[in-house]
Design a protein around this motif. Structure first.
Motif, mmCIF file in Angstrom:
data_model
loop_
_atom_site.group_PDB
_atom_site.id
_atom_site.type_symbol
_atom_site.label_atom_id
_atom_site.label_comp_id
_atom_site.label_asym_id
_atom_site.label_seq_id
_atom_site.Cartn_x
_atom_site.Cartn_y
_atom_site.Cartn_z
ATOM 1 N N GLU A 186 0.835 -1.200 0.000
ATOM 2 C CA GLU A 186 0.000 0.000 0.000
ATOM 3 C C GLU A 186 0.865 1.243 0.000
ATOM 4 O O GLU A 186 1.969 1.258 0.564
ATOM 5 C CB GLU A 186 -0.927 -0.007 1.211
ATOM 6 C CG GLU A 186 -1.946 -1.141 1.191
ATOM 7 C CD GLU A 186 -2.947 -1.033 2.319
ATOM 8 O OE1 GLU A 186 -2.753 -0.187 3.214
ATOM 9 O OE2 GLU A 186 -3.938 -1.792 2.300
ATOM 10 N N ASN A 240 1.588 5.285 0.823
ATOM 11 C CA ASN A 240 1.227 6.432 1.653
ATOM 12 C C ASN A 240 2.047 7.620 1.198
ATOM 13 O O ASN A 240 3.021 7.484 0.447
ATOM 14 C CB ASN A 240 1.436 6.131 3.145
ATOM 15 C CG ASN A 240 2.899 5.882 3.491
ATOM 16 O OD1 ASN A 240 3.731 6.779 3.379
ATOM 17 N ND2 ASN A 240 3.213 4.655 3.923
ATOM 18 N N ASN A 250 -1.634 1.457 -4.900
ATOM 19 C CA ASN A 250 -1.789 0.239 -4.111
ATOM 20 C C ASN A 250 -1.656 -0.929 -5.084
ATOM 21 O O ASN A 250 -2.348 -0.967 -6.109
ATOM 22 C CB ASN A 250 -3.152 0.188 -3.427
ATOM 23 C CG ASN A 250 -3.269 1.183 -2.297
ATOM 24 O OD1 ASN A 250 -2.274 1.572 -1.685
ATOM 25 N ND2 ASN A 250 -4.494 1.613 -2.010
ATOM 26 N N GLU A 286 -4.176 0.017 -8.035
ATOM 27 C CA GLU A 286 -5.223 0.951 -7.619
ATOM 28 C C GLU A 286 -4.617 2.329 -7.386
ATOM 29 O O GLU A 286 -3.645 2.473 -6.635
ATOM 30 C CB GLU A 286 -5.890 0.460 -6.327
ATOM 31 C CG GLU A 286 -6.997 1.396 -5.831
ATOM 32 C CD GLU A 286 -7.558 0.958 -4.496
ATOM 33 O OE1 GLU A 286 -8.791 1.015 -4.315
ATOM 34 O OE2 GLU A 286 -6.766 0.568 -3.611
ATOM 35 N N HIS A 287 -5.189 3.333 -8.045
ATOM 36 C CA HIS A 287 -4.754 4.720 -7.873
ATOM 37 C C HIS A 287 -5.968 5.558 -7.497
ATOM 38 O O HIS A 287 -6.924 5.679 -8.274
ATOM 39 C CB HIS A 287 -4.126 5.249 -9.169
ATOM 40 C CG HIS A 287 -3.671 6.675 -9.092
ATOM 41 N ND1 HIS A 287 -4.444 7.729 -9.526
ATOM 42 C CD2 HIS A 287 -2.526 7.212 -8.609
ATOM 43 C CE1 HIS A 287 -3.789 8.857 -9.327
ATOM 44 N NE2 HIS A 287 -2.626 8.571 -8.775
ATOM 45 N N LEU A 288 -5.967 6.112 -6.292
ATOM 46 C CA LEU A 288 -7.104 6.910 -5.841
ATOM 47 C C LEU A 288 -7.078 8.287 -6.489
ATOM 48 O O LEU A 288 -6.011 8.829 -6.806
ATOM 49 C CB LEU A 288 -7.080 7.037 -4.317
ATOM 50 C CG LEU A 288 -7.124 5.711 -3.539
ATOM 51 C CD1 LEU A 288 -7.237 5.986 -2.044
ATOM 52 C CD2 LEU A 288 -8.275 4.827 -4.019
ATOM 53 N N LYS A 289 -8.261 8.848 -6.669
ATOM 54 C CA LYS A 289 -8.408 10.088 -7.418
ATOM 55 C C LYS A 289 -7.604 11.229 -6.825
ATOM 56 O O LYS A 289 -7.059 12.071 -7.557
ATOM 57 C CB LYS A 289 -9.891 10.468 -7.481
ATOM 58 C CG LYS A 289 -10.193 11.654 -8.369
ATOM 59 C CD LYS A 289 -11.697 11.884 -8.467
ATOM 60 C CE LYS A 289 -12.010 13.042 -9.393
ATOM 61 N NZ LYS A 289 -13.486 13.282 -9.491
ATOM 62 N N GLU A 290 -7.478 11.267 -5.510
ATOM 63 C CA GLU A 290 -6.791 12.396 -4.871
ATOM 64 C C GLU A 290 -5.274 12.209 -4.823
ATOM 65 O O GLU A 290 -4.554 13.122 -4.398
ATOM 66 C CB GLU A 290 -7.335 12.591 -3.450
ATOM 67 C CG GLU A 290 -7.084 11.426 -2.501
ATOM 68 C CD GLU A 290 -8.209 10.398 -2.525
ATOM 69 O OE1 GLU A 290 -8.296 9.618 -1.567
ATOM 70 O OE2 GLU A 290 -8.988 10.393 -3.511
ATOM 71 N N TRP A 291 -4.780 11.100 -5.253
ATOM 72 C CA TRP A 291 -3.337 10.847 -5.221
ATOM 73 C C TRP A 291 -2.625 11.558 -6.367
ATOM 74 O O TRP A 291 -3.240 11.907 -7.385
ATOM 75 C CB TRP A 291 -3.065 9.355 -5.294
ATOM 76 C CG TRP A 291 -3.407 8.627 -4.021
ATOM 77 C CD1 TRP A 291 -3.920 9.176 -2.873
ATOM 78 C CD2 TRP A 291 -3.277 7.232 -3.780
ATOM 79 N NE1 TRP A 291 -4.110 8.202 -1.934
ATOM 80 C CE2 TRP A 291 -3.720 6.994 -2.453
ATOM 81 C CE3 TRP A 291 -2.828 6.156 -4.529
ATOM 82 C CZ2 TRP A 291 -3.726 5.731 -1.888
ATOM 83 C CZ3 TRP A 291 -2.821 4.890 -3.972
ATOM 84 C CH2 TRP A 291 -3.264 4.681 -2.664
ATOM 85 N N ASP A 338 -12.237 -7.497 -9.009
ATOM 86 C CA ASP A 338 -11.807 -6.669 -10.137
ATOM 87 C C ASP A 338 -11.659 -7.483 -11.420
ATOM 88 O O ASP A 338 -11.388 -6.917 -12.478
ATOM 89 C CB ASP A 338 -10.470 -5.988 -9.816
ATOM 90 C CG ASP A 338 -10.604 -4.970 -8.704
ATOM 91 O OD1 ASP A 338 -11.425 -4.050 -8.841
ATOM 92 O OD2 ASP A 338 -9.900 -5.105 -7.680
#
Length: 588
Positions: free
Chosen positions: A98, A100, A109, A130-135, A276
Motif C-alpha cells: 500500500e 502512503n 496500491n 489501484e490509484h485513488l483520485k486524490e493521489w 476486479d
C-alpha cells in the motif's frame, strides 16, 4: 496427472504452492518467484541469480510531465501476504503493497496474485493496480512480469512457428565477448567471442524478437534434457495498450520471458477470486457487419474481408492506437465482413475499424454501453474511406505497414541467422545503412508505370551518412506523366505513413527547391521503428491539396524530403501514396 490436491506451505521467509505436478516457491512477503520445480528439475529458474532477480513483477514510472519511456525502476516488493483461497482444488495468494504520502514509491496500491489449480502443470498470475483520485498523477511507461530461466537448461527459444532457434548464452553479451553497435541503443550487441563459436559475428538484440499484440499468444523456452518447455500464454490482449498492431517484447537472451502467464481456451477465467476480475457472465458481446463504399473502386458495397474491428475507450477517429489507459477488444472480420467481439468488460466504448486495402480509419458515431450479459448487434456499417477523385497513380498497398516495399539483404557484418530468407527479413540489424550503399550519390527516383515498388522503393526513408560522420536528409522523387491538367482544379495527394521517428516530411511539386514547400508534416513521431527492427509503428494519414497550377501536361514530379538529419535512426516508413484527379477531371 497427479491425484493430489493443491497444498500451501507458509514458512518464515517463503511460501510454497504444490499440486504434486508443479511446485512454486515465492518469497514471503515480497512475492518474488524464487523457485519452480517441475519434471525432475529442482528449479527451472536461474539459481545463480539472487532470489529477488528470478521471477517478478516490475514497473517503470515517472512524475507527470516527463517524456519518453524512462523513469524509476520498481521491482514491486510486497509487504503483506494474504491467503485468498485455500482448498484442494485451488490456492490463490496475494502479496500487497500500500502507498502512503511518505513513500517514494509509485502512488499505487498494488496487489500481486498467484494461483495454482489441481492437476495443472502451470500457474497463473495477475496484478491489481489501484490509484485513488486524490493521489498524485504520474506516468507509467511499462509494467510486466519477468522470468529468468536456467541458462544451462533452456537454450532453445520459440516465439512462433517460423521464429524459433538455439540462442546465445547471456555470458556472450558480456563486454569481453561482445561489442555495442551504437551507443544510442546499447541493447544491440555484435557477438565477437561467444562461448559457442557458431554465434560469432551474429547480432543479438531483444527487439529482433518483438511481436505484435495480436500475435503475442505464446512464447517461451525449451529444455532438451529432460524435455521441458516453459511457456507464457496470453489468452487475451485486452489489457495491452495501443491496439492489435503494437509491438511488444517477448523472450530473448537471458533466457528471459516477458509477458502474462495464462491460458487461451478458457478465457475469461472463472476462478480468480478478485472482484476486479469480471467472469464471462459479467461481460458483453458486440457483433455486426462492416462494408466499404468507394465508388471509384466499385459501384457496389465492397466486402471488408479481414477488417480489423475493435472496441476501445471513446475518442477521436484512430485514437485507439495512442490510448494507454483503457481496455481494448479486437477481432478480424470474416470474408463477408461479419464480425463478433466477445467477453467485453463493462463500460463505455467506441467501435473502431480499418480495412486492409483502404486508407484511413472508421469510427462508429455512437457510444456503445456494455452491460453484463448484453448482446448488441450493430447491423450493417459502411466505411467510406477518404476519396475525392479517380486514381491517377498509386504506390504500395494500404495495410499500415512497409512490408510490401523493398527490404535489402543485411550487411554480412550484422546477421541474425534466424531472419535469413525469412518473411520478417526487416528484423536484421543495420538495414538503414544499406540505403547509402544502394544510393551512394543520388537519392531514390521512382517512375510511375516503370518502377516496381516491391523492388524499387526502399522500405524506409532514412538519412545519409556523410564522410565527416554527420548525417543529411534525403529527397525522394516520384516521376509521372499527365496527358491533361485541369489548371483550375485541386488534385489530392494521399500520403499514408507506417511510422515516423523524429522526422519532418516536406512535399514539393515540380521544384525540389521551392520555399516554402507545398506541405510539411512538421516534426512527428517517436516510434524508434527503424532501429528496433519493426516494419510499422503509429499510423499517420495526410491529404495534401495540389493546385492544378503546379502541374503540367507531360512530365511531372513529386519530391519527398525527409529534412531531419540528427542520427541514422530518424526517418519514416511509407504505407501507401496515391494521387487523385479532381472528380470531374479528364486528366489521365
Amino acid at each position: 496427472m497427479s491425484s493430489l490436491g493443491v497444498q500451501l506451505h507458509i514458512q518464515d521467509h517463503h511460501v510454497i504452492m504444490d499440486n504434486g505436478i508443479l511446485q512454486v516457491t515465492l518469497s514471503n512477503p515480497d512475492g518474488i518467484v524464487t523457485g519452480i520445480q517441475y519434471n525432475g528439475i529442482d528449479n527451472v529458474l536461474e539459481v545463480l541469480d539472487e532470489e529477488a532477480n528470478r521471477g517478478y513483477w516490475d514497473l517503470v514510472w515517472s512524475e507527470t510531465g516527463s517524456t519518453g519511456t524512462t523513469g524509476t525502476f520498481d521491482p514491486i516488493i510486497g509487504t503483506k501476504l494474504t491467503v485468498i483461497v485455500e482448498s484442494e482444488e485451488q490456492v490463490e495468494i496475494s502479496f500487497t503493497r500500500e502507498w502512503n504520502h511518505e513513500d517514494k514509491n509509485v502512488p499505487l496500491n498494488i496487489d500481486k496474485r498467484f494461483v495454482m489449480l489441481r492437476n495443472s502443470s502451470g500457474f497463473y498470475s495477475y496484478a491489481i493496480y489501484e490509484h485513488l483520485k486524490e493521489w498524485p498523477p504520474f506516468n507509467l511507461p511499462q509494467t510486466r512480469i519477468v522470468f529468468k530461466l536456467s541458462k544451462e537448461k533452456f537454450q532453445y527459444m520459440a516465439i512462433a512457428d517460423n521464429r524459433q532457434r538455439n540462442m546465445p548464452l547471456p555470458d556472450d553479451r558480456s563486454p569481453e565477448r561482445s561489442q555495442i553497435l551504437n551507443s544510442e541503443f546499447p541493447e544491440a550487441l555484435l557477438l565477437v567471442n561467444p562461448i559457442e563459436p557458431q554465434y560469432k559475428g551474429e547480432v543479438d538484440d531483444k527487439y529482433q524478437y518483438s511481436c505484435e499484440n495480436q500475435n503475442l499468444r505464446v512464447h517461451g523456452w525449451i529444455c532438451m534434457d529432460p524435455h521441458v518447455g516453459f511457456w507464457q500464454i496470453t489468452p487475451s490482449d485486452e489489457f495491452r495498450s495501443g491496439g492489435p498492431l503494437k509491438q511488444n517484447l517477448t523472450s530473448h537472451v537471458g533466457p528471459y520471458c516477458l509477458a502474462m502467464m495464462t491460458e487461451v481456451q478458457s478465457w475469461p477465467y472463472e476462478f480468480p477470486a478478485s472482484n476486479d476480475f469480471p467472469p464471462s457472465k459479467q461481460r458483453g458481446n458486440v457483433s455486426g457487419r462492416i462494408c466499404v463504399r468507394d465508388s471509384f473502386v466499385s459501384d457496389d458495397h465492397i466486402l471488408s474481408h479481414r477488417a480489423y474491428v475493435g472496441l476501445a475507450p471513446p475518442g477521436d477517429v484512430g485514437s485507439w492506437q495512442r490510448d494507454c489507459k483503457g481496455y481494448q477488444f479486437w477481432t478480424r472480420a470474416g470474408e463477408n465482413g461479419y464480425y463478433s467481439i466477445k467477453n467485453i468488460r463493462e463500460g463505455n466504448y467506441n467501435l473502431y475499424a480499418w480495412v486492409p486495402g483502404f486508407i484511413g480509419d472508421y469510427r462508429y458515431g455512437l457510444t456503445i454501453n456494455i452491460t453484463p450479459g448484453c448482446d448488441i448487434d450493430l447491423g450493417g456499417l459502411v466505411y467510406e474511406p477518404p476519396r475525392d477523385g479517380p486514381t491517377l497513380w498509386e504506390i504500395g498497398f494500404p495495410d499500415r505497414t512497409a512490408s510490401g516495399f523493398y527490404v535489402p539483404d543485411p550487411s554480412l557484418e550484422y546477421i541474425n541467422k534466424l531472419y535469413v530468407n525469412h518473411p520478417d527479413r526487416f528484423r536484421q540489424w543495420g538495414l538503414w545503412e544499406r540505403y547509402a550503399e544502394l544510393y551512394p550519390n543520388e537519392d531514390l527516383v521512382y517512375t510511375i508505370g516503370t518502377s516496381d515498388y516491391t523492388k524499387d522503393w526502399f522500405f524506409a526513408q532514412v538519412t545519409r551518412k556523410k564522410d565527416d560522420g554527420t548525417y543529411q536528409g534525403t529527397t525522394w522523387k516520384i516521376k509521372f506523366q499527365l496527358d491533361n491538367v485541369s489548371q483550375t482544379k485541386i488534385y489530392k495527394l494521399r500520403l499514408a505513413l507506417a511510422t515516423a521517428n523524429i522526422a519532418e516530411l516536406q512535399i514539393r511539386i515540380n521544384d525540389s527547391k521551392a520555399e516554402p514547400p507545398l506541405f510539411t508534416t512538421g516534426v512527428i513521431g517517436h516510434d524508434n521503428t527503424i532501429c528496433r527492427h519493426g516494419i510499422h509503428g503509429l499510423y499517420w494519414l495526410y491529404t495534401i491539396d495540389v493546385p492544378g497550377t503546379l502541374l503540367v501536361k507531360g512530365d511531372n514530379a513529386v519530391f519527398l524530403t525527409q529534412a531531419v538529419s540528427t542520427s541514422p535512426f530518424v526517418g519514416i516508413m511509407y504505407d501507401y501514396i496515391r494521387l487523385e484527379a479532381p472528380s470531374s477531371s479528364t486528366s489521365a
